[in-house]
Design an enzyme around this catalytic site. Structure first.
Site, PDB file in Angstrom:
ATOM      1  N   ASP A   1     -63.073  33.166 -31.119  1.00 54.72           N
ATOM      2  CA  ASP A   1     -63.742  32.815 -32.383  1.00 54.72           C
ATOM      3  C   ASP A   1     -62.877  31.899 -33.250  1.00 54.72           C
ATOM      4  O   ASP A   1     -63.022  31.871 -34.475  1.00 54.72           O
ATOM      5  CB  ASP A   1     -64.117  34.070 -33.195  1.00 54.72           C
TER       6      ASP A   1
ATOM      7  N   LYS B   1     -63.342  26.889 -31.434  1.00 54.71           N
ATOM      8  CA  LYS B   1     -63.172  25.985 -30.288  1.00 54.71           C
ATOM      9  C   LYS B   1     -64.378  25.080 -30.080  1.00 54.71           C
ATOM     10  O   LYS B   1     -64.236  23.962 -29.576  1.00 54.71           O
ATOM     11  CB  LYS B   1     -62.899  26.793 -29.018  1.00 54.71           C
TER      12      LYS B   1
ATOM     13  N   GLY C   1     -69.785  32.306 -27.747  1.00 60.02           N
ATOM     14  CA  GLY C   1     -70.689  31.513 -28.577  1.00 60.02           C
ATOM     15  C   GLY C   1     -69.904  30.461 -29.329  1.00 60.02           C
ATOM     16  O   GLY C   1     -68.932  30.776 -30.021  1.00 60.02           O
ATOM     17  N   HIS C   2     -70.277  29.200 -29.150  1.00 61.06           N
ATOM     18  CA  HIS C   2     -69.616  28.106 -29.850  1.00 61.06           C
ATOM     19  C   HIS C   2     -70.608  27.457 -30.813  1.00 61.06           C
ATOM     20  O   HIS C   2     -71.693  27.028 -30.403  1.00 61.06           O
ATOM     21  CB  HIS C   2     -69.085  27.072 -28.857  1.00 61.06           C
TER      22      HIS C   2
ATOM     23  N   GLN D   1     -63.619  32.499 -25.468  1.00 64.29           N
ATOM     24  CA  GLN D   1     -62.775  33.628 -25.880  1.00 64.29           C
ATOM     25  C   GLN D   1     -61.360  33.139 -26.249  1.00 64.29           C
ATOM     26  O   GLN D   1     -61.194  32.004 -26.655  1.00 64.29           O
ATOM     27  CB  GLN D   1     -62.742  34.711 -24.800  1.00 64.29           C
TER      28      GLN D   1
END
Length: 427
Positions: free
Chosen positions: A13, A16, A40-41, A222
């Site tokens: 988180d 990235k 999730g990005h 991650q």
């Protein structure tokens, strides 16, 4: 630099997605090398927000080749949801490639994920229950199904064997109802032909591209402290988010990586269970969470927030071989004073500077802080390091000093253009 590996150096988180999107403008290929739709990005372009889970963050550029590598576990339903969502918003995905060696997530993986978390009770790891761990378990146990298997004539037989075994496991071990073979087969046969145009030997594509001197950006999901070997085990993910995971998950050799960029927030966050030495459980932690919009992209879960921890970043620097850091969300700390930076821990009366492997030790560690004055000036419009307020520059310099890693990029907002470049990449 011809190739850049981008890795998270905290508990994930770190931002990235934005950094990948920013660097993708300078790359020819963007490669996602591990994880699944547990990641999730979030990328903000102009006034539009995009939430990506499987697609590489470079997908928002029409001229970039985007690769889902063999180290990723793929839920086809999620992949096509993302493809359709972007298509409706006017994006073309003609340059998307999927590794034929990537493993599949099947419905029984999600059931097993949830059943195992329930069995753990109060000792839950805090997984997303998306089936990621069980899919990697099958991969290691040599019982998984790959994309190439889905496209082969052997798929009905392979699936029947897998369903029979998993249904026994679900019923006899967990007391849960299994899946129906016919339903799963029909669903996945539907995915097969839709997936076929994207599928290729992506390792070969990368080898040819590197030989041609093209710029490649490897995008991790991650973070280092969620790495299966180097993270806070067992409160980790099921893959290798560290730089070493690039070689396995993308199918390239170590000499293919020229540069490793570590992404860290200007503070620290964590989702899920496990020890967190610098956590701020009170009002300040809640304020940082709200200001930083610290809620999981995939699950919506609130993130635990705390001070910047140089101990874990030094650990990440060592195991990843970091070249530089990208420091994100510096703007969130505007108005927070004084600021604290953790330089070490105290354990049973002794100071320690290295990150412990033992969780029982980590739970008993007290953070040691250095205080630094904060700033009140708005930094969101700053684009040059020298234009940052003095105390903000001093904060960045102190992070460099405590971690031993120079800062190349500084994020001062969620948008693509809100980035200070201290060191040029892909030059």
């Amino acid at each position: 630099m011809a190739t850049v590996a981008l890795v998270g150096v905290q508990w994930g988180d770190e931002g990235k997605g934005k950094v990948t999107d920013f660097l993708a403008a300078r790359a020819d290929l963007v490669v996602r090398y591990q994880g699944g739709n547990n990641a999730g990005h979030t990328v903000v372009v102009g006034e539009e927000e995009f939430r990506l889970h499987l697609l590489p963050s470079g997908i928002l550029y029409p001229d970039k080749t985007c690769i889902i590598g063999n180290g990723v576990v793929i839920d086809p339903a999620v992949l096509f949801e993302e493809i359709e969502a972007l298509t409706r918003r006017g994006f073309t995905l003609a340059r998307l490639l999927v590794s034929e060696r990537a493993h599949l997530i099947l419905p029984y993986h999600r059931l097993l994920d949830a059943a195992e978390e329930e069995r753990r009770g109060r000792g839950q790891i805090g997984t997303t229950r998306r089936g990621i761990g069980p899919a990697y378990t099958d991969k290691a146990a040599r019982t998984g199904l790959r994309v190439i298997d889905l496209l082969s004539e052997d798929f009905p037989h392979l699936l029947a064997e897998a369903v029979d075994y998993k249904n026994q496991l679900l019923s006899k071990v967990y007391g849960k109802e299994g899946v129906k073979y016919e339903e799963v087969y029909r669903e996945y046969q539907g995915y097969a032909e839709r997936l076929r145009p994207y599928v290729t030997d992506t390792s070969l594509v990368l080898s040819q591209s590197l030989a041609e001197g093209r710029h490649v950006l490897f995008e991790g999901a991650q973070g280092t402290l969620l790495d299966l070997d180097h993270g806070t085990y067992p409160f980790v993910t099921s893959s290798y988010p560290t730089a070493g995971g690039v070689c396995i998950g993308a199918g390239v050799g170590p000499r293919a990586i020229d540069y490793v960029l570590g992404v860290a927030k200007a503070y620290t966050t964590r989702v899920g269970e496990g020890p967190f030495p610098t956590e701020l459980p009170g009002e300040l932690g809640r304020e940082i969470r709200e200001r930083g919009r610290e809620f999981g992209t995939t699950t919506g879960r609130p993130r635990r927030c705390g001070w910047f921890d140089a101990v874990i970043v030094r650990h990440a620097a060592r195991v990843n071989g970091l070249s530089h850091l990208c420091l994100t969300k510096l703007d969130v700390l505007t108005g927070v004073a004084p600021l604290k930076l953790c330089y070490g821990y105290r354990y049973r009366g002794e100071e320690i500077r290295e990150f412990p492997a033992s969780l029982s030790v980590l739970r008993s560690c007290q953070p040691l802080y250095e205080e630094i004055p904060g700033w009140t000036e708005d930094v969101s419009q700053v684009r040059r390091l020298e234009d940052l307020p003095y105390n903000a520059r001093r904060y960045v310099e102190k992070i460099e000093e405590l971690t031993g890693v120079p800062v190349a990029l500084i994020g001062v907002g969620v948008r693509r253009e809100q980035m200070i470049i201290c060191h040029s990449l892909f030059s």
